[in-house]
Design a protein around this motif. Structure first.
Motif, PDB file in Angstrom:
ATOM      1  N   ARG A 151       1.088  -1.219   0.183  1.00  0.00           N
ATOM      2  CA  ARG A 151      -0.208   0.145  -0.111  1.00  0.00           C
ATOM      3  C   ARG A 151       1.159   1.282   0.036  1.00  0.00           C
ATOM      4  O   ARG A 151       1.920   1.540   0.439  1.00  0.00           O
ATOM      5  CB  ARG A 151      -0.665  -0.241   1.285  1.00  0.00           C
ATOM      6  CG  ARG A 151      -1.815  -0.690   1.262  1.00  0.00           C
ATOM      7  CD  ARG A 151      -2.833  -1.017   2.215  1.00  0.00           C
ATOM      8  NE  ARG A 151      -2.347  -1.390   3.878  1.00  0.00           N
ATOM      9  CZ  ARG A 151      -3.679  -0.962   4.444  1.00  0.00           C
ATOM     10  NH1 ARG A 151      -4.169  -0.781   4.272  1.00  0.00           N
ATOM     11  NH2 ARG A 151      -2.849  -1.270   6.345  1.00  0.00           N
ATOM     12  N   GLU A 152       0.371   2.463  -0.375  1.00  0.00           N
ATOM     13  CA  GLU A 152       1.366   3.409  -0.423  1.00  0.00           C
ATOM     14  C   GLU A 152       1.797   4.497   1.126  1.00  0.00           C
ATOM     15  O   GLU A 152       0.897   3.424   1.427  1.00  0.00           O
ATOM     16  CB  GLU A 152       0.201   4.411  -1.080  1.00  0.00           C
ATOM     17  CG  GLU A 152       0.168   4.604  -2.786  1.00  0.00           C
ATOM     18  CD  GLU A 152      -0.544   5.834  -3.510  1.00  0.00           C
ATOM     19  OE1 GLU A 152      -0.321   6.509  -2.997  1.00  0.00           O
ATOM     20  OE2 GLU A 152      -0.566   5.509  -4.406  1.00  0.00           O
ATOM     21  N   MET A 153       2.781   4.765   0.681  1.00  0.00           N
ATOM     22  CA  MET A 153       3.526   5.518   2.198  1.00  0.00           C
ATOM     23  C   MET A 153       2.543   6.419   2.120  1.00  0.00           C
ATOM     24  O   MET A 153       1.839   6.865   1.912  1.00  0.00           O
ATOM     25  CB  MET A 153       4.531   5.935   1.977  1.00  0.00           C
ATOM     26  CG  MET A 153       5.220   6.853   2.332  1.00  0.00           C
ATOM     27  SD  MET A 153       6.411   5.887   3.708  1.00  0.00           S
ATOM     28  CE  MET A 153       7.587   7.327   4.341  1.00  0.00           C
ATOM     29  N   ILE A 154       1.802   6.616   3.828  1.00  0.00           N
ATOM     30  CA  ILE A 154       1.418   7.554   4.186  1.00  0.00           C
ATOM     31  C   ILE A 154       2.155   9.456   4.136  1.00  0.00           C
ATOM     32  O   ILE A 154       3.166   8.831   4.563  1.00  0.00           O
ATOM     33  CB  ILE A 154       1.252   7.565   6.083  1.00  0.00           C
ATOM     34  CG1 ILE A 154       0.375   6.125   6.147  1.00  0.00           C
ATOM     35  CG2 ILE A 154       0.089   8.884   5.788  1.00  0.00           C
ATOM     36  CD1 ILE A 154      -1.206   6.526   5.163  1.00  0.00           C
ATOM     37  N   THR A 155       1.245  10.270   3.711  1.00  0.00           N
ATOM     38  CA  THR A 155       2.086  11.466   2.984  1.00  0.00           C
ATOM     39  C   THR A 155       1.586  12.366   3.921  1.00  0.00           C
ATOM     40  O   THR A 155       2.014  13.504   3.823  1.00  0.00           O
ATOM     41  CB  THR A 155       2.145  11.907   1.966  1.00  0.00           C
ATOM     42  OG1 THR A 155       0.741  11.515   0.737  1.00  0.00           O
ATOM     43  CG2 THR A 155       3.497  10.504   1.384  1.00  0.00           C
ATOM     44  N   GLY A 156       0.144  12.234   3.705  1.00  0.00           N
ATOM     45  CA  GLY A 156      -0.774  13.464   4.809  1.00  0.00           C
ATOM     46  C   GLY A 156      -1.463  12.993   5.816  1.00  0.00           C
ATOM     47  O   GLY A 156      -2.285  11.747   5.876  1.00  0.00           O
ATOM     48  N   MET A 157      -2.145  13.572   6.647  1.00  0.00           N
ATOM     49  CA  MET A 157      -2.993  13.323   7.841  1.00  0.00           C
ATOM     50  C   MET A 157      -3.948  14.592   7.882  1.00  0.00           C
ATOM     51  O   MET A 157      -3.231  15.494   7.913  1.00  0.00           O
ATOM     52  CB  MET A 157      -2.346  12.595   9.394  1.00  0.00           C
ATOM     53  CG  MET A 157      -1.711  13.795   9.704  1.00  0.00           C
ATOM     54  SD  MET A 157      -1.058  13.886  11.590  1.00  0.00           S
ATOM     55  CE  MET A 157      -2.578  14.816  12.225  1.00  0.00           C
ATOM     56  N   GLU A 158      -5.120  13.922   8.128  1.00  0.00           N
ATOM     57  CA  GLU A 158      -6.931  14.506   8.344  1.00  0.00           C
ATOM     58  C   GLU A 158      -5.985  15.275   9.531  1.00  0.00           C
ATOM     59  O   GLU A 158      -5.973  14.651  10.768  1.00  0.00           O
ATOM     60  CB  GLU A 158      -7.513  14.323   7.733  1.00  0.00           C
ATOM     61  CG  GLU A 158      -7.497  13.922   6.522  1.00  0.00           C
ATOM     62  CD  GLU A 158      -8.929  12.956   6.174  1.00  0.00           C
ATOM     63  OE1 GLU A 158      -9.627  13.078   6.961  1.00  0.00           O
ATOM     64  OE2 GLU A 158      -9.408  12.684   4.922  1.00  0.00           O
ATOM     65  N   ALA A 159      -6.406  17.060   9.710  1.00  0.00           N
ATOM     66  CA  ALA A 159      -5.582  17.701  11.227  1.00  0.00           C
ATOM     67  C   ALA A 159      -6.844  18.851  10.540  1.00  0.00           C
ATOM     68  O   ALA A 159      -6.684  19.667  11.436  1.00  0.00           O
ATOM     69  CB  ALA A 159      -4.433  18.061  10.842  1.00  0.00           C
ATOM     70  N   PRO A 160      -7.954  18.133  11.425  1.00  0.00           N
ATOM     71  CA  PRO A 160      -8.758  19.269  10.970  1.00  0.00           C
ATOM     72  C   PRO A 160      -9.372  20.110  12.688  1.00  0.00           C
ATOM     73  O   PRO A 160      -8.797  19.494  13.331  1.00  0.00           O
ATOM     74  CB  PRO A 160     -10.361  19.357  10.788  1.00  0.00           C
ATOM     75  CG  PRO A 160     -10.236  17.065  10.993  1.00  0.00           C
ATOM     76  CD  PRO A 160      -8.624  17.064  10.654  1.00  0.00           C
ATOM     77  N   ILE A 161      -9.127  21.521  12.195  1.00  0.00           N
ATOM     78  CA  ILE A 161      -9.838  21.662  13.657  1.00  0.00           C
ATOM     79  C   ILE A 161     -11.404  22.332  13.657  1.00  0.00           C
ATOM     80  O   ILE A 161     -11.373  23.630  13.030  1.00  0.00           O
ATOM     81  CB  ILE A 161      -8.494  23.324  14.340  1.00  0.00           C
ATOM     82  CG1 ILE A 161      -7.070  22.540  14.631  1.00  0.00           C
ATOM     83  CG2 ILE A 161      -9.128  23.457  15.324  1.00  0.00           C
ATOM     84  CD1 ILE A 161      -6.041  22.573  14.019  1.00  0.00           C
TER      85      ILE A 161
END
Lengths: 168, 151
Positions: A5-15
């Motif tokens: 699977r693809e490498m994680i490059t981003g994470m959702e961080a909503p505020i």
């Protein structure tokens, strides 16, 4: 799907900031009158400037403002920006114009939407008039005015925008 | 015409829908979490830092040697949350804790689901409870739980 699977490059961080907004007495009074279709500011007893919307005091003189002044639903463009980037959850489709407008009889500006205009022809000093929602939809909100549309009146010179003291 | 209100008040929500770029090091850490593995990174002084960081906290050198660490650890310090708030992921009382995993030289912040404050002690052993569907996020570790006893 492959095993790799693809490498994680981003994470959702909503505020999300959730809070109660209390209008305060000056804004409450202003909104109660906008519900009646009237734009009512307050005049400073010292410098005589009229503030729309009112904040209950004059920032320049540091005194309370109590005298109410009804201003017209015509205004002058003090500054503006053309918005090209969509804002999540905003129903207005870009490009559109957000402008600082000075109501006739007022000495400060408020932010509102302009429409029925050619975006490229909007300019500082341009004269506009409020386009209201139907009366039955009026609420305690500045968006009782749908937007401001240009009117065929001569421009106000830049150095005179919002400078008329004592009403127009 | 209705009476004028004394004071207007209404709820508001202001939201910032950020997606943060992880970079290669934190990205690798999160990618490993998705596979239910925890990796640290070797610092210039040989310490294993967990979670993996891009730069050495002492020498500021770029780091790149990933080290697998265990899924059990020790609570170094903790704070009991008696009344979880709306955004807390554990909907009953829990602890925020700094947990030093087996093979790591630094503790990391996470939650401990111990059921009751009386079950929490500094130095207690805890183990990872994985989320049902890991997705490459710190919450792939649902929380930690006491190794023995507990709830």
């Amino acid at each position: 799907m492959s095993e790799e699977r693809e490498m994680i490059t981003g994470m959702e961080a909503p505020i999300y900031l959730q809070y109660n907004f209390t209008a305060g007495s000056a804004s409450t009074r202003f909104l109660a009158q906008i519900k009646q279709g009237k734009i009512v500011g307050q005049r400073c007893p010292c410098c005589k400037n009229v503030y729309v919307p009112p904040r209950g005091s004059c920032a320049a003189c540091g005194v309370a403002t109590t005298e109410e002044v009804t201003v017209k639903d015509k205004a002058t463009v003090q500054s503006f920006t053309i918005v090209y980037i969509p804002i999540p959850n905003n129903p207005i489709k870009p490009p559109y114009i957000i402008a600082n407008l000075v109501a006739d009889g007022a000495n400060n500006s408020f932010i509102h939407l302009m429409s029925e205009c050619v975006n490229e022809e909007v300019h500082i000093g341009q004269r506009v008039k409020a386009v209201w929602k139907p009366e039955q939809e009026w609420d305690y909100a500045m968006d009782n005015i749908k937007y401001w549309a240009p009117i065929d009146e001569p421009d106000v010179p830049v150095d005179q925008i919002g400078k008329t003291i004592g009403g127009q | 015409m209705s009476a004028e209100p004394e004071m207007l008040s209404q709820p508001f929500e202001l939201g910032f829908t950020y997606t943060r770029s992880t970079g290669p090091i934190v990205g690798r850490f999160l990618t490993e979490l998705r596979d239910r593995k925890i990796v640290g990174i070797k610092g210039t002084d040989g310490r294993v830092i967990v979670p993996a960081v891009e730069y050495d906290p002492v020498s500021a050198e770029a780091l790149g040697e990933f080290i697998d660490v265990g899924q059990t650890g020790v609570v170094k310090t903790w704070c009991w949350v008696k009344e979880p708030r709306h955004h807390h992921l554990i909907k009953k009382p829990f602890a925020w804790a700094l947990i030093q995993l087996e093979g790591a030289d630094t503790p990391m912040l996470h939650m401990v689901d111990a059921g009751d404050e009386a079950n929490m002690t500094t130095g207690m052993a805890v183990k990872v409870r994985w989320a049902d569907e890991p997705r490459g996020h710190i919450t792939d570790i649902a929380c930690f739980e006491p190794v023995s006893g507990g709830e």
